[in-house]
Design an enzyme around this catalytic site. Sequence first.
Site, PDB file in Angstrom:
ATOM      1  N   PHE A 162      34.839 -15.939  41.921  1.00  0.00           N
ATOM      2  CA  PHE A 162      34.260 -17.166  42.950  1.00  0.00           C
ATOM      3  C   PHE A 162      33.350 -16.194  43.924  1.00  0.00           C
ATOM      4  O   PHE A 162      34.203 -15.870  44.738  1.00  0.00           O
ATOM      5  CB  PHE A 162      35.386 -17.697  43.243  1.00  0.00           C
ATOM      6  CG  PHE A 162      34.953 -19.189  43.591  1.00  0.00           C
ATOM      7  CD1 PHE A 162      35.554 -20.509  42.899  1.00  0.00           C
ATOM      8  CD2 PHE A 162      34.363 -19.315  44.966  1.00  0.00           C
ATOM      9  CE1 PHE A 162      34.851 -21.541  43.253  1.00  0.00           C
ATOM     10  CE2 PHE A 162      33.904 -20.714  45.200  1.00  0.00           C
ATOM     11  CZ  PHE A 162      34.307 -21.903  44.392  1.00  0.00           C
ATOM     12  N   ASP A 221      24.716 -19.957  36.787  1.00  0.00           N
ATOM     13  CA  ASP A 221      26.180 -19.907  36.578  1.00  0.00           C
ATOM     14  C   ASP A 221      26.248 -20.441  34.740  1.00  0.00           C
ATOM     15  O   ASP A 221      25.671 -19.684  34.087  1.00  0.00           O
ATOM     16  CB  ASP A 221      27.223 -20.582  37.374  1.00  0.00           C
ATOM     17  CG  ASP A 221      28.521 -20.393  36.936  1.00  0.00           C
ATOM     18  OD1 ASP A 221      28.884 -19.639  35.986  1.00  0.00           O
ATOM     19  OD2 ASP A 221      29.335 -20.657  37.893  1.00  0.00           O
ATOM     20  N   ARG A 261      28.515 -20.689  53.541  1.00  0.00           N
ATOM     21  CA  ARG A 261      26.935 -20.445  53.254  1.00  0.00           C
ATOM     22  C   ARG A 261      26.316 -19.530  54.267  1.00  0.00           C
ATOM     23  O   ARG A 261      25.119 -18.999  54.044  1.00  0.00           O
ATOM     24  CB  ARG A 261      26.046 -21.834  53.180  1.00  0.00           C
ATOM     25  CG  ARG A 261      26.537 -23.034  52.068  1.00  0.00           C
ATOM     26  CD  ARG A 261      25.664 -24.081  52.168  1.00  0.00           C
ATOM     27  NE  ARG A 261      26.149 -25.249  51.347  1.00  0.00           N
ATOM     28  CZ  ARG A 261      26.195 -25.406  50.087  1.00  0.00           C
ATOM     29  NH1 ARG A 261      25.487 -24.546  49.365  1.00  0.00           N
ATOM     30  NH2 ARG A 261      26.862 -26.578  49.682  1.00  0.00           N
ATOM     31  N   GLU A 264      16.647 -20.020  43.153  1.00  0.00           N
ATOM     32  CA  GLU A 264      18.176 -20.469  43.094  1.00  0.00           C
ATOM     33  C   GLU A 264      18.937 -19.330  43.802  1.00  0.00           C
ATOM     34  O   GLU A 264      18.416 -18.032  43.577  1.00  0.00           O
ATOM     35  CB  GLU A 264      18.270 -20.503  41.540  1.00  0.00           C
ATOM     36  CG  GLU A 264      18.630 -21.979  41.292  1.00  0.00           C
ATOM     37  CD  GLU A 264      19.703 -22.906  41.959  1.00  0.00           C
ATOM     38  OE1 GLU A 264      20.063 -22.531  43.076  1.00  0.00           O
ATOM     39  OE2 GLU A 264      19.956 -23.730  41.377  1.00  0.00           O
ATOM     40  N   ASP A 265      19.957 -19.520  44.014  1.00  0.00           N
ATOM     41  CA  ASP A 265      21.064 -18.562  44.479  1.00  0.00           C
ATOM     42  C   ASP A 265      21.950 -18.056  43.280  1.00  0.00           C
ATOM     43  O   ASP A 265      22.175 -16.818  43.605  1.00  0.00           O
ATOM     44  CB  ASP A 265      21.899 -19.189  45.799  1.00  0.00           C
ATOM     45  CG  ASP A 265      22.622 -20.515  45.164  1.00  0.00           C
ATOM     46  OD1 ASP A 265      22.228 -21.260  44.383  1.00  0.00           O
ATOM     47  OD2 ASP A 265      23.600 -20.790  45.576  1.00  0.00           O
TER      48      ASP A 265
HETATM   49  C1  PRP Z   1      25.261 -24.564  42.703  1.00  0.00           C
HETATM   50  C2  PRP Z   1      24.373 -23.146  42.774  1.00  0.00           C
HETATM   51  C3  PRP Z   1      23.542 -23.502  41.696  1.00  0.00           C
HETATM   52  C4  PRP Z   1      24.259 -24.097  40.798  1.00  0.00           C
HETATM   53  C5  PRP Z   1      24.309 -23.012  39.658  1.00  0.00           C
HETATM   54  O1  PRP Z   1      24.875 -25.267  43.115  1.00  0.00           O
HETATM   55  O2  PRP Z   1      23.711 -23.281  43.994  1.00  0.00           O
HETATM   56  O3  PRP Z   1      22.323 -24.386  42.080  1.00  0.00           O
HETATM   57  O4  PRP Z   1      25.487 -24.473  41.177  1.00  0.00           O
HETATM   58  O5  PRP Z   1      25.411 -23.548  38.656  1.00  0.00           O
HETATM   59  P1  PRP Z   1      24.959 -23.854  37.133  1.00  0.00           P
HETATM   60  O6  PRP Z   1      24.171 -22.722  36.457  1.00  0.00           O
HETATM   61  O7  PRP Z   1      26.319 -23.858  36.403  1.00  0.00           O
HETATM   62  O8  PRP Z   1      24.144 -25.330  36.996  1.00  0.00           O
HETATM   63  P2  PRP Z   1      25.669 -26.684  43.848  1.00  0.00           P
HETATM   64  O9  PRP Z   1      25.595 -27.709  42.605  1.00  0.00           O
HETATM   65  O10 PRP Z   1      27.184 -26.365  43.875  1.00  0.00           O
HETATM   66  O11 PRP Z   1      25.029 -27.309  44.807  1.00  0.00           O
HETATM   67  P3  PRP Z   1      24.856 -26.392  46.355  1.00  0.00           P
HETATM   68  O12 PRP Z   1      23.498 -25.430  46.171  1.00  0.00           O
HETATM   69  O13 PRP Z   1      24.378 -27.479  47.418  1.00  0.00           O
HETATM   70  O14 PRP Z   1      26.060 -25.807  46.559  1.00  0.00           O
HETATM   71 MG    MG Z   2      27.911 -25.567  45.518  1.00  0.00          MG
HETATM   72 MN    MN Z   3      22.476 -25.034  44.101  1.00  0.00          MN
END
Ligand code: PRP
Ligand code: MG
Ligand code: MN
Length: 181
Positions: A152, A103, A165, A99-100
């Site tokens: 953010f 949160d 990204r 994961e990136d």
């Molecule tokens: C973001 C991020 C994680 C997730 C973290 O993805 O890349 O996957 O939110 O948030 P959380 O711990 O509150 O679940 P997002 O759903 O925005 O999709 P993306 O990766 O395509 O930007």
């Molecule tokens: Mg996102």
């Molecule tokens: Mn994500």
Amino acid sequence: MLAKDIEKVLVTREEINARCKELGEQLAMEYQDKNPLVIGVLKGSINFMADICREMDCYLELDFMDVSSYGNATVSSGEVKILKDLDTNVEGRDLLIVEDIIDSGRTLAYLVDLFKYRKANSVKIVTLLDKPEGRVVDIEADYVGFDVPNEFVVGYGLDYMEQYRNLPYVGVLKPSIYESN
Ligand code: PRP
Ligand code: MG
Ligand code: MN
């Protein structure tokens, strides 16, 4: 050009490269002879996935999953919807989710439960960033690149409205950018 929208850099490209090397070495030791399935969560994980897997000197396979949270950000139901599932049967496999950022923890909690239900042998998480103050669900990564404050953050896979990204570092977005939307 993109840098004008960034208030400050939190993690530089050099710091990310160095940390990927360290984590990759640890992961290669852990997964030596296990042929893990390394799972990138689209889209945010793309850059980290590409870098971390090239630092893992062991046999492994790659797969991807795309999920999205139901509803909007203010009243999140905590439910997650699968947009693209894995191509691979995970039964009996050792899984490493990439994961990136963690949160609230909802995305990863959902995925860990899902893979256990599908009878994976083991499920571990490596995340580039951890935002501990955002946590709603009780879940921790096994490997963390960097902790970040409750701000953010964008770049290196992380987006704001699908932008940024492709920034090669992680930074804090100028409030004027999201206040104007
Ligand atoms: C973001 C991020 C994680 C997730 C973290 O993805 O890349 O996957 O939110 O948030 P959380 O711990 O509150 O679940 P997002 O759903 O925005 O999709 P993306 O990766 O395509 O930007
Ligand atoms: Mg996102
Ligand atoms: Mn994500």
